[in-house]
Design an enzyme around this catalytic site. Structure first.
Site, PDB file in Angstrom:
ATOM      1  N   VAL A 210     -16.248   3.928  51.206  1.00 29.56           N
ATOM      2  CA  VAL A 210     -17.352   4.586  51.927  1.00 29.56           C
ATOM      3  C   VAL A 210     -17.037   4.536  53.419  1.00 29.56           C
ATOM      4  O   VAL A 210     -16.856   3.447  53.963  1.00 29.56           O
ATOM      5  CB  VAL A 210     -18.694   3.838  51.722  1.00 29.56           C
ATOM      6  CG1 VAL A 210     -19.838   4.608  52.376  1.00 29.56           C
ATOM      7  CG2 VAL A 210     -18.989   3.600  50.257  1.00 29.56           C
ATOM      8  N   HIS A 211     -16.941   5.667  54.074  1.00 29.72           N
ATOM      9  CA  HIS A 211     -16.731   5.621  55.525  1.00 29.72           C
ATOM     10  C   HIS A 211     -17.227   6.846  56.290  1.00 29.72           C
ATOM     11  O   HIS A 211     -17.200   6.856  57.516  1.00 29.72           O
ATOM     12  CB  HIS A 211     -15.251   5.409  55.847  1.00 29.72           C
ATOM     13  CG  HIS A 211     -14.429   6.651  55.701  1.00 29.72           C
ATOM     14  ND1 HIS A 211     -14.126   7.196  54.491  1.00 29.72           N
ATOM     15  CD2 HIS A 211     -13.854   7.469  56.625  1.00 29.72           C
ATOM     16  CE1 HIS A 211     -13.394   8.282  54.666  1.00 29.72           C
ATOM     17  NE2 HIS A 211     -13.217   8.487  55.946  1.00 29.72           N
ATOM     18  N   ARG A 212     -17.665   7.913  55.607  1.00 30.50           N
ATOM     19  CA  ARG A 212     -18.122   9.114  56.331  1.00 30.50           C
ATOM     20  C   ARG A 212     -19.316   8.781  57.210  1.00 30.50           C
ATOM     21  O   ARG A 212     -20.222   8.050  56.780  1.00 30.50           O
ATOM     22  CB  ARG A 212     -18.573  10.214  55.354  1.00 30.50           C
ATOM     23  CG  ARG A 212     -17.494  10.903  54.580  1.00 30.50           C
ATOM     24  CD  ARG A 212     -17.137  12.279  55.145  1.00 30.50           C
ATOM     25  NE  ARG A 212     -16.004  12.164  56.054  1.00 30.50           N
ATOM     26  CZ  ARG A 212     -14.747  11.971  55.667  1.00 30.50           C
ATOM     27  NH1 ARG A 212     -14.432  11.888  54.407  1.00 30.50           N
ATOM     28  NH2 ARG A 212     -13.801  11.857  56.570  1.00 30.50           N
ATOM     29  N   ARG A 245     -15.579   1.064  60.160  1.00 28.43           N
ATOM     30  CA  ARG A 245     -16.837   1.696  60.589  1.00 28.43           C
ATOM     31  C   ARG A 245     -18.004   1.232  59.689  1.00 28.43           C
ATOM     32  O   ARG A 245     -19.105   0.968  60.167  1.00 28.43           O
ATOM     33  CB  ARG A 245     -16.703   3.216  60.504  1.00 28.43           C
ATOM     34  CG  ARG A 245     -17.939   3.950  61.001  1.00 28.43           C
ATOM     35  CD  ARG A 245     -17.937   5.394  60.573  1.00 28.43           C
ATOM     36  NE  ARG A 245     -16.944   6.167  61.289  1.00 28.43           N
ATOM     37  CZ  ARG A 245     -16.340   7.253  60.793  1.00 28.43           C
ATOM     38  NH1 ARG A 245     -16.603   7.674  59.581  1.00 28.43           N
ATOM     39  NH2 ARG A 245     -15.462   7.905  61.515  1.00 28.43           N
TER      40      ARG A 245
END
Ligand code: UDP
Length: 361
Positions: A210-212, A245
């Site tokens: 998960v990083h968007r 992030r």
């Protein structure tokens, strides 16, 4: 034929992986018609987001590292624009080569086109049709400034046509990530020890990434995604190599914790990632690259987004969009775990990089 100079801009993890294929193809060309100078903007810079890829994938050392990371989109892109312009004025390349859709891509395209240096864009024509995504803005601008557009799929060619970008400048070459995977798949199977290190049994675990920004910058979405993964983890081990992030978004809030069922690990190198992907029973991701790699590995995928640029994966049934809805993530994840997915060639013949090198020469 005089040697042509290509300045390549990279800065983020997926760009190192894509550049690995093209830089190798350039270096192997008979008669060395191209000289490549790599400029690393510094967007991703530490050991496990940058250096490991240069080492494992034998990417040439950058001729220049701009050391530009962090800050707002405007500040980061502006600083890159200024520094890339200086590098282009100094080296006067015949081509500027850019990859994908990051701020490094955008800054490269802008700097070169103002200096009348032709721009070649690898992974052209992808669209989510969601202009709130920073990546969508970057790729639209990059495509419209490019002289040569290397599209991975027919859908990408069609998207460009819709925007009036047609003719010989658009080349459907296939996907360089498929080339890289073919090259390193066996190396990963031989060398990666991640399954032993994490004591994972093949086909009994879920791999999640998960990083968007749309997920990490929205606490409600992030919480819901982690909740959905936690529900899956009651049945199957869920391994989550955490993007910096996402880690930062979680540590920034004291009321926010990783659900205890998730195996959260640091980001891994490409060989370990391939090994995790090929041995997973399911992949849950919001990454563009990981959606395709799930398909290459014949592993079912649920995509933690409301849209995707890789629509052929949805149409073929290999992938399904589940958004950030915890119940949907859990239901589709459990239903699809270890299911069979269709095997149709969608991303070329594994020689995209050679075609790109030949076109530049
Ligand atoms: N990747 C990796 N280690 C990780 C997570 C991802 O090597 O811990 C690789 C993955 O195999 C794929 C690429 O990084 O090749 C995808 O990059 P990312 O998800 O950062 O960006 P996106 O593809 O969404 O632009």
């Amino acid at each position: 034929m005089p040697q042509k100079t290509v300045v390549t801009i990279v800065g983020a993890r997926p760009q190192f992986i894509k550049a690995a294929a093209v830089s190798r193809a350039i270096a192997r060309m008979a008669g060395s018609p191209l000289r490549e100078l790599l400029v690393h903007t510094g967007q991703h810079h530490d050991e496990n987001m940058s250096e490991v890829f240069f080492r494992e994938l034998s990417i040439p050392a950058p001729a220049l590292n701009l050391g530009i990371a962090g800050g707002t989109h405007g500040r980061m892109t502006g600083r890159m624009l200024e520094e890339i312009e200086k590098a282009l004025v100094e080296h006067k390349p015949d081509w500027l080569l850019i990859y994908g859709d990051t701020n490094s891509t955008l800054a490269g395209a802008l700097a070169a086109s103002k200096l009348h240096i032709p721009v070649a864009h690898v992974e052209a024509g992808l669209r989510s049709f969601d202009r709130r995504m920073p990546e969508e803005v970057n790729r639209v601008v990059a495509d419209h400034l490019s002289t040569l557009l290397f599209a991975p799929t027919d859908v990408a060619v069609q998207n460009l046509r819709t925007e009036g970008i047609v003719g010989d400048k658009v080349r459907r070459v296939g996907d360089v990530m498929f080339d890289v995977m073919l090259f390193y798949r066996d190396v990963a199977a031989r060398q990666s020890t991640i399954l032993q290190r994490l004591e994972l049994v093949p086909k009994t675990f879920v791999l999640a990434t998960v990083h968007r920004a749309e997920n990490t910058d929205d606490p409600a979405r992030l919480r819901s995604i982690l909740g959905g993964l936690a529900a899956i983890s009651e049945k199957h081990t869920v391994v989550l190599p955490i993007h910096p992030r996402t880690r930062a978004a979680i540590s920034a809030r004291s009321d926010f914790k990783f659900p205890p069922g998730l195996r959260v690990i640091d980001p891994v190198g490409y060989l370990d990632m391939l090994s995790l992907e090929w041995n997973a029973g399911l992949i849950a991701t919001d990454s563009g690259g990981v959606q395709k790699e799930a398909f290459f590995a014949s592993v079912p995928c649920i995509t933690l987004r409301d849209n995707t640029e890789w629509v052929e994966l949805i149409h073929s049934g290999a992938n399904v969009l589940v958004g950030a809805d915890a119940a949907r993530i859990a239901a589709e994840g459990l239903r699809r775990f270890a299911s069979r997915i269709p095997e149709t060639p969608l991303y070329g013949d594994g020689h995209a990089a050679e075609q790109i090198a030949a076109a530049l020469a």
